[in-house]
Design an enzyme around this catalytic site. Structure first.
Site, PDB file in Angstrom:
ATOM      1  CB  THR A  49      -1.157   0.250   1.334  1.00 46.03           C
ATOM      2  OG1 THR A  49      -0.317  -0.060   2.653  1.00 46.03           O
ATOM      3  CG2 THR A  49      -1.295  -0.696   1.348  1.00 46.03           C
ATOM      4  CB  CYS A  50      -0.086   4.882   0.513  1.00 43.11           C
ATOM      5  SG  CYS A  50      -1.414   5.161   1.290  1.00 43.11           S
ATOM      6  CG  ASN A  51       0.565   4.798   4.471  1.00 43.02           C
ATOM      7  OD1 ASN A  51       1.223   5.883   4.128  1.00 43.02           O
ATOM      8  ND2 ASN A  51      -0.740   5.095   4.711  1.00 43.02           N
ATOM      9  CD  GLU A 112      -6.391   3.357   6.850  1.00 45.52           C
ATOM     10  OE1 GLU A 112      -7.080   3.378   5.910  1.00 45.52           O
ATOM     11  OE2 GLU A 112      -5.144   2.685   7.033  1.00 45.52           O
ATOM     12  CB  THR A 113     -12.683   1.208   7.422  1.00 48.26           C
ATOM     13  OG1 THR A 113     -12.448   2.753   6.790  1.00 48.26           O
ATOM     14  CG2 THR A 113     -13.258   2.209   8.906  1.00 48.26           C
ATOM     15  CD  GLN A 114      -7.416   3.745   1.427  1.00 44.93           C
ATOM     16  OE1 GLN A 114      -6.725   4.320   1.768  1.00 44.93           O
ATOM     17  NE2 GLN A 114      -6.938   3.242  -0.248  1.00 44.93           N
ATOM     18  CD  GLN A 118      -5.450  -0.298   1.608  1.00 47.35           C
ATOM     19  OE1 GLN A 118      -4.476   0.342   2.551  1.00 47.35           O
ATOM     20  NE2 GLN A 118      -4.553   1.052   0.525  1.00 47.35           N
ATOM     21  CD  GLU A 188     -10.305   3.594  -0.573  1.00 47.82           C
ATOM     22  OE1 GLU A 188     -11.559   3.681   1.093  1.00 47.82           O
ATOM     23  OE2 GLU A 188     -10.592   2.561  -1.270  1.00 47.82           O
TER      24      GLU A 188
END
Length: 432
Positions: A49-51, A112-114, A118, A188
């Site tokens: 992911t981005c993080n 955060e629920t994203q 993922q 998103e």
């Protein structure tokens, strides 16, 4: 054993994370090469992911540093750079991390629920490729159950925040004057940026590589303050508008230095993508913020939720213990021993009862016991053989659980088919 190899926003700079990130189209090739290179890897889920870039593994060796070396070589990155930012976690520490990630306690934006979605997608992809099997499936479904528990029993995800909302909050703190903001990307994060900007009274100029997609979003949101522009006009737009949010899934920068012209006004840009959408800049009149620059707002958000965070961490600790207990209960050898001992005890009790009531002479006790023992051995032969043969199959957990229930071999609640996460135990706030 369970293992996690983690490269996250906590320990590794974005400039390195974006170099090890994987687009969806390359995942199967990555898995295939990884498994062919390391025979001790039994299962794997890649969460990119981005993080974070993390390998969730089941391995039969702790010598996983060689995997870090392999990743460095595979992505042509200095090994020392990767080693400085890697976390290697095993067994309960690995499970605690997986459960924390699924519950968004390890996210850049707490609650955060994203990330749950993922992780579910990453699990689904690996499972369909055949690289995730029974052991990780067990852990994943317990992790998703744990995430649902924390959402329902804490305030962590109430008034939910996200990377997009944190970026907008930071943007507002900069006191923007003009009311039109460019948003590039209709994924998103991009859509969330549009919604948050509209809620704060801004107009939005939305760009997408697929114009129809941008139009569909405008129609869905039904707001006249959204304008649509072609991606072909990106160069002109970034040089004529002061505010920009970029969040595409492009594998490389879509805004490069050669596209930027000198402007008389100050520009504020947010790059929320990984790999980054905007090439690193040193322009004096452009304030460029990337994901890692949002820490101040993130820390403030975390401090406000500290009490709930501690409660959630206690729940995760409890769920890891329950998961371990559940795994131990699925061992077929103790199960076989348990129902055979129960059969033997039934024989002993009934023979003793018969002697006590005068139905049987005590001198015949040994012969009767031998007869009953042989009868139960024959009766239990097939179940015993069957259970031994199915212990490596995914459905064995469900079968074992129901055998325990059928023979009344457990004094605690039975988890009905954990693959469907149908039940969960209520968390005891005192941890008992």
């Amino acid at each position: 054993m369970y293992c996690v190899i983690s490269f996250s926003h906590k320990h590794l700079d974005i400039s390195i994370r974006e170099r090890i990130a994987f687009p969806q189209s390359e995942l199967k090739q990555f898995y295939t090469k990884l498994f062919s290179s390391f025979s001790f890897i039994q299962e794997c889920i890649l969460l990119s992911t981005c993080n974070r870039f993390e390998l969730l593994l089941v391995v039969n060796s702790k010598d996983v540093k060689s995997i870090v070396e392999w990743i460095a070589s595979y992505r042509d990155i200095s090994l020392s750079q990767l080693q400085s930012g890697v976390q290697l976690l095993f067994e309960d520490e690995a499970l605690d991390h997986i459960f924390s990630v699924a519950s968004s306690l390890d996210s850049l934006v707490l609650g955060e629920t994203q990330i749950t979605g993922q992780l579910k997608n990453a699990y689904k992809t690996s499972y369909e490729f055949g690289f995730c099997k029974k052991e990780l499936t067990r852990a994943m479904h317990f992790a998703f159950k744990c995430a649902a528990l924390i959402r329902s029993q804490t305030q962590i995800s109430k008034s939910p925040t996200s990377v997009a909302s944190v970026a907008i909050a930071h943007f507002l703190n900069l006191n923007p004057q003009k009311k039109k903001v460019v948003v590039v990307g209709t994924g998103e994060i991009g859509i969330l940026c549009v919604k948050y900007l509209l809620s704060h009274g801004f107009e939005v100029l939305l760009l997408s590589r697929t114009l129809d997609h941008a139009c569909a979003i405008k129609q869905e949101l039904n707001d006249d303050r959204i304008d649509i522009a072609s991606f072909a006009n990106l160069t002109e737009i970034i040089n004529s508008h002061p505010y920009l949010f970029c969040a595409t899934g492009a594998p490389h920068a879509i805004i490069t230095k050669d596209m930027i012209k000198t402007c008389s006004f100050q520009r504020i840009w947010f790059d929320l993508a990984l790999p980054r959408d905007i090439q690193p800049l040193e322009e004096e009149n452009i304030a460029l913020f990337v994901i890692d620059d949002l820490q101040e707002v993130v820390v403030e958000n975390k401090n406000k939720r500290e009490e709930e965070l501690q409660k959630a961490r206690g729940m995760i600790c409890q769920q890891v213990k329950l998961f371990r207990q559940w795994l131990a209960s699925l061992d077929v050898e103790p199960l076989i021993k348990a129902f055979r001992e129960k059969a033997k005890q039934c024989c002993i009790d009934e023979v003793s009862r018969a002697i006590k009531k005068g139905f049987l002479d005590s001198a015949e006790e040994e012969k009767v016991m031998r007869i009953m023992h042989n009868a139960f051995n024959k009766f239990l032969h097939h179940p015993t053989t069957y259970i031994k043969t199915i212990k490596e199959n995914p459905e064995s957990d469900f079968i074992v659980e129901n055998i325990q229930k059928l023979f009344d071999l457990r004094g605690k609640e039975v988890f009905n088919n954990p693959y469907k996460c149908e039940k969960h135990l209520k968390y005891d706030e005192e941890g008992k």
